[in-house]
Design an enzyme around this catalytic site. Structure first.
Site, mmCIF file in Angstrom:
data_model
loop_
_atom_site.group_PDB
_atom_site.id
_atom_site.type_symbol
_atom_site.label_atom_id
_atom_site.label_comp_id
_atom_site.label_asym_id
_atom_site.label_seq_id
_atom_site.Cartn_x
_atom_site.Cartn_y
_atom_site.Cartn_z
ATOM 1 N N ARG A 1 1.142 12.522 -8.752
ATOM 2 C CA ARG A 1 1.696 11.173 -8.552
ATOM 3 C C ARG A 1 3.133 11.049 -9.046
ATOM 4 O O ARG A 1 3.903 10.227 -8.569
ATOM 5 C CB ARG A 1 0.852 10.130 -9.304
ATOM 6 C CG ARG A 1 -0.551 9.953 -8.770
ATOM 7 C CD ARG A 1 -1.168 8.692 -9.393
ATOM 8 N NE ARG A 1 -2.607 8.639 -9.233
ATOM 9 C CZ ARG A 1 -3.237 8.188 -8.142
ATOM 10 N NH1 ARG A 1 -2.541 7.778 -7.120
ATOM 11 N NH2 ARG A 1 -4.557 8.165 -8.092
ATOM 12 N N ASP B 1 -4.504 5.251 5.999
ATOM 13 C CA ASP B 1 -5.061 6.472 6.578
ATOM 14 C C ASP B 1 -6.117 6.070 7.609
ATOM 15 O O ASP B 1 -5.802 5.819 8.764
ATOM 16 C CB ASP B 1 -5.619 7.331 5.432
ATOM 17 C CG ASP B 1 -6.199 8.651 5.892
ATOM 18 O OD1 ASP B 1 -5.834 9.115 6.980
ATOM 19 O OD2 ASP B 1 -7.037 9.211 5.164
ATOM 20 N N GLU C 1 0.845 -1.198 0.000
ATOM 21 C CA GLU C 1 0.000 0.000 0.000
ATOM 22 C C GLU C 1 0.877 1.243 0.000
ATOM 23 O O GLU C 1 1.999 1.219 0.493
ATOM 24 C CB GLU C 1 -0.866 0.011 1.275
ATOM 25 C CG GLU C 1 -2.298 -0.436 1.057
ATOM 26 C CD GLU C 1 -3.166 0.585 0.326
ATOM 27 O OE1 GLU C 1 -2.626 1.459 -0.386
ATOM 28 O OE2 GLU C 1 -4.395 0.509 0.463
ATOM 29 N N ASP C 2 0.345 2.334 -0.521
ATOM 30 C CA ASP C 2 1.059 3.611 -0.437
ATOM 31 C C ASP C 2 0.899 4.192 0.967
ATOM 32 O O ASP C 2 1.856 4.636 1.590
ATOM 33 C CB ASP C 2 0.557 4.609 -1.491
ATOM 34 C CG ASP C 2 -0.964 4.767 -1.487
ATOM 35 O OD1 ASP C 2 -1.680 3.991 -0.800
ATOM 36 O OD2 ASP C 2 -1.457 5.678 -2.182
ATOM 37 N N PHE D 1 -2.612 15.793 4.749
ATOM 38 C CA PHE D 1 -2.649 15.269 3.391
ATOM 39 C C PHE D 1 -1.296 15.401 2.686
ATOM 40 O O PHE D 1 -0.643 16.430 2.771
ATOM 41 C CB PHE D 1 -3.736 15.980 2.586
ATOM 42 C CG PHE D 1 -4.093 15.257 1.323
ATOM 43 C CD1 PHE D 1 -4.924 14.144 1.358
ATOM 44 C CD2 PHE D 1 -3.573 15.663 0.111
ATOM 45 C CE1 PHE D 1 -5.238 13.448 0.202
ATOM 46 C CE2 PHE D 1 -3.881 14.968 -1.059
ATOM 47 C CZ PHE D 1 -4.720 13.868 -1.011
HETATM 48 P P1 IMP Z 1 -7.801 4.519 3.981
HETATM 49 O O1 IMP Z 1 -8.815 3.565 3.450
HETATM 50 O O2 IMP Z 1 -8.434 5.675 4.676
HETATM 51 O O3 IMP Z 1 -6.751 3.837 4.841
HETATM 52 O O4 IMP Z 1 -7.100 5.202 2.762
HETATM 53 C C1 IMP Z 1 -6.339 4.490 1.927
HETATM 54 C C2 IMP Z 1 -6.126 5.189 0.608
HETATM 55 O O5 IMP Z 1 -6.495 6.573 0.602
HETATM 56 C C3 IMP Z 1 -4.658 5.168 0.318
HETATM 57 O O6 IMP Z 1 -4.281 3.966 -0.286
HETATM 58 C C4 IMP Z 1 -4.498 6.375 -0.587
HETATM 59 O O7 IMP Z 1 -4.736 6.008 -1.911
HETATM 60 C C5 IMP Z 1 -5.540 7.347 -0.098
HETATM 61 N N1 IMP Z 1 -4.941 8.359 0.811
HETATM 62 C C6 IMP Z 1 -5.002 8.406 2.160
HETATM 63 N N2 IMP Z 1 -4.344 9.460 2.672
HETATM 64 C C7 IMP Z 1 -3.820 10.101 1.602
HETATM 65 C C8 IMP Z 1 -2.985 11.286 1.474
HETATM 66 O O8 IMP Z 1 -2.572 11.954 2.435
HETATM 67 N N3 IMP Z 1 -2.652 11.629 0.198
HETATM 68 C C9 IMP Z 1 -3.059 10.918 -0.902
HETATM 69 N N4 IMP Z 1 -3.824 9.819 -0.814
HETATM 70 C C10 IMP Z 1 -4.195 9.414 0.426
HETATM 71 MG MG MG Z 2 -3.858 3.568 -2.166
#
Ligand code: IMP
Ligand code: MG
Length: 181
Positions: free
Chosen positions: A172, A110, A106-107, A159
């Protein structure tokens, strides 16, 4: 040079430098060394979550020196700078992972909703093990009980863009990671 000068614009928002390319690549190499040790002779399957993890996944794979496969899934949960809470599968798992060691790439974690939703899908395929490898995690933002096994950087709840991560589709391509000003 002040940060003011280095700040960049992505669409309507301003971002300041946060993690440099060198810092990121050094950490990615560390993680690859760790994975190479932990999964030596285990022939793991990496599952990279598109779109955000493409750059991390590519750099990580280049530093790995063990037998492994990589495949991709495409999940989406974000609209602009907010997690929507709803996770869509835009491209599903097409690789048989039964009895294989799976490592999810995963990147960023969050809220954790994306992985929470995706893990049962992987589990249903009866892998031998599942590990989570995320370049970034925002511990203050986490809303579910997800534990990542390999983490690049713990970052504050702000963010970020660059190195695969986007703001509304843009940013990106940036080689380093920038934080919302
Ligand atoms: P989650 O489901 O809230 O854990 O979010 C996961 C996805 O949201 C990540 O894989 C990202 O693609 C996107 N994401 C979450 N935070 C950020 C951020 O700060 N910048 C860009 N994308 C984010
Ligand atoms: Mg992602």
């Amino acid at each position: 040079m002040s940060n003011e000068k280095l700040s960049i614009q992505v669409k309507d928002k301003e971002f300041i430098p946060y993690l440099s390319e060198e810092t990121i690549l050094a950490r990615v190499k560390n993680i690859a060394v760790q994975l190479s040790e932990d999964f030596k002779d285990k022939n793991p399957v990496f599952i990279a979550v598109l779109n955000g993890s493409f750059m991390f996944a590519a750099d990580l794979m280049k530093q790995l020196h063990i037998n492994s496969e990589i495949t991709f899934v495409k999940l989406a949960s974000y609209i602009g700078t907010q997690s929507s809470g709803k996770v869509l599968t835009l491209l599903g798992l097409d690789t048989n992972v039964k009895d294989r060691h799976v490592i999810i790439i995963e990147d960023i974690i969050d809220t954790g909703f994306t992985l929470k939703k995706f893990l049962p899908v992987i589990k249903a395929n009866e892998p031998k093990s599942i590990s989570i490898c995320s370049l970034l995690i925002k511990p203050e933002s986490l809303q579910v009980d997800i534990k990542a096994d390999y983490i690049g950087f713990e970052i504050p709840n702000r963010f970020v863009v660059g190195y695969g991560l986007d703001y509304d589709g843009y940013g990106r391509n940036l080689k380093s990671i920038y934080q919302l000003k």
